[in-house]
Design a protein around this motif. Structure first.
Motif, PDB file in Angstrom:
ATOM      1  N   SER A  11     152.875  96.581  10.681  1.00 14.17           N
ATOM      2  CA  SER A  11     153.185  98.013  10.677  1.00 14.17           C
ATOM      3  C   SER A  11     152.017  98.866  11.155  1.00 14.17           C
ATOM      4  O   SER A  11     152.217  99.994  11.596  1.00 14.17           O
ATOM      5  CB  SER A  11     153.644  98.468   9.288  1.00 14.17           C
ATOM      6  OG  SER A  11     152.594  98.367   8.361  1.00 14.17           O
ATOM      7  N   GLY A  36     158.986  99.257  12.569  1.00 14.48           N
ATOM      8  CA  GLY A  36     158.862 100.324  13.557  1.00 14.48           C
ATOM      9  C   GLY A  36     157.800 100.064  14.610  1.00 14.48           C
ATOM     10  O   GLY A  36     157.470 100.950  15.392  1.00 14.48           O
ATOM     11  N   ASP A  79     159.586 105.048  20.739  1.00 12.64           N
ATOM     12  CA  ASP A  79     160.834 105.222  20.010  1.00 12.64           C
ATOM     13  C   ASP A  79     161.463 103.896  19.632  1.00 12.64           C
ATOM     14  O   ASP A  79     162.245 103.324  20.390  1.00 12.64           O
ATOM     15  CB  ASP A  79     161.820 106.044  20.834  1.00 12.64           C
ATOM     16  CG  ASP A  79     163.098 106.313  20.061  1.00 12.64           C
ATOM     17  OD1 ASP A  79     163.080 106.204  18.825  1.00 12.64           O
ATOM     18  OD2 ASP A  79     164.110 106.623  20.708  1.00 12.64           O
ATOM     19  N   MET A  80     161.121 103.410  18.460  1.00 16.49           N
ATOM     20  CA  MET A  80     161.709 102.174  17.949  1.00 16.49           C
ATOM     21  C   MET A  80     162.892 102.476  17.033  1.00 16.49           C
ATOM     22  O   MET A  80     163.439 101.577  16.423  1.00 16.49           O
ATOM     23  CB  MET A  80     160.652 101.370  17.176  1.00 16.49           C
ATOM     24  CG  MET A  80     159.649 100.658  18.051  1.00 16.49           C
ATOM     25  SD  MET A  80     160.390  99.388  19.091  1.00 16.49           S
ATOM     26  CE  MET A  80     160.880  98.168  17.877  1.00 16.49           C
ATOM     27  N   GLY A  81     163.296 103.735  16.948  1.00 10.58           N
ATOM     28  CA  GLY A  81     164.337 104.135  16.005  1.00 10.58           C
ATOM     29  C   GLY A  81     165.630 103.366  16.136  1.00 10.58           C
ATOM     30  O   GLY A  81     166.118 102.777  15.163  1.00 10.58           O
ATOM     31  N   ARG A  84     165.061  99.652  15.474  1.00 10.25           N
ATOM     32  CA  ARG A  84     164.823  99.430  14.042  1.00 10.25           C
ATOM     33  C   ARG A  84     166.142  99.465  13.275  1.00 10.25           C
ATOM     34  O   ARG A  84     166.401  98.607  12.432  1.00 10.25           O
ATOM     35  CB  ARG A  84     163.865 100.487  13.506  1.00 10.25           C
ATOM     36  CG  ARG A  84     163.501 100.300  12.051  1.00 10.25           C
ATOM     37  CD  ARG A  84     162.430 101.308  11.624  1.00 10.25           C
ATOM     38  NE  ARG A  84     162.008 101.033  10.284  1.00 10.25           N
ATOM     39  CZ  ARG A  84     162.603 101.529   9.190  1.00 10.25           C
ATOM     40  NH1 ARG A  84     163.638 102.332   9.309  1.00 10.25           N
ATOM     41  NH2 ARG A  84     162.167 101.214   7.985  1.00 10.25           N
TER      42      ARG A  84
END
Length: 108
Positions: A11, A36, A79-81, A84
């Motif tokens: 992380s 993330g 942007d791993m949104g 994730r």
């Protein structure tokens, strides 16, 4: 290394690079994405399964891997949104149980 320490390190990393030539379901990719952290991974089935077909940081050469790391280092991919969310759904026990129950009941 303790499991919690691995997740803490992931992380806090800029990226996790997975140069594997073969993987089943990539737990390393799943753990990194769940924290993330961007994953720069080889474009192979096990990693694509976790990150998604259109995930932009998959590579098929050393030059591609280097470019993926540079992309993250330059801050061009943060942007791993969506990825994730995908991983958390894939790993959700209750959701997987519902899918299994539906499959066994013939409710594909």
């Amino acid at each position: 290394v303790d499991r919690r320490e691995v997740l803490r390190l992931m992380s806090s990393a800029l990226a996790v690079v997975i140069p594997s030539r073969a993987e089943g379901f990539s737990l390393v990719a799943a753990e990194a994405a769940a924290t993330g952290t961007p994953v720069v991974g080889r474009d192979i089935p096990g990693i694509r399964e976790v990150l998604g077909e259109s995930y932009p940081l998959l590579f098929d050469s050393v030059d591609g891997m280097i470019e993926g790391v540079k992309t993250v280092a330059r801050g061009e991919y943060q942007d791993m949104g969506k990825c994730r969310e995908r991983v958390l759904r894939l790993m959700d026990f209750e959701e997987n149980l519902r899918v299994l129950e539906d499959a066994l009941a013939g409710n594909n």
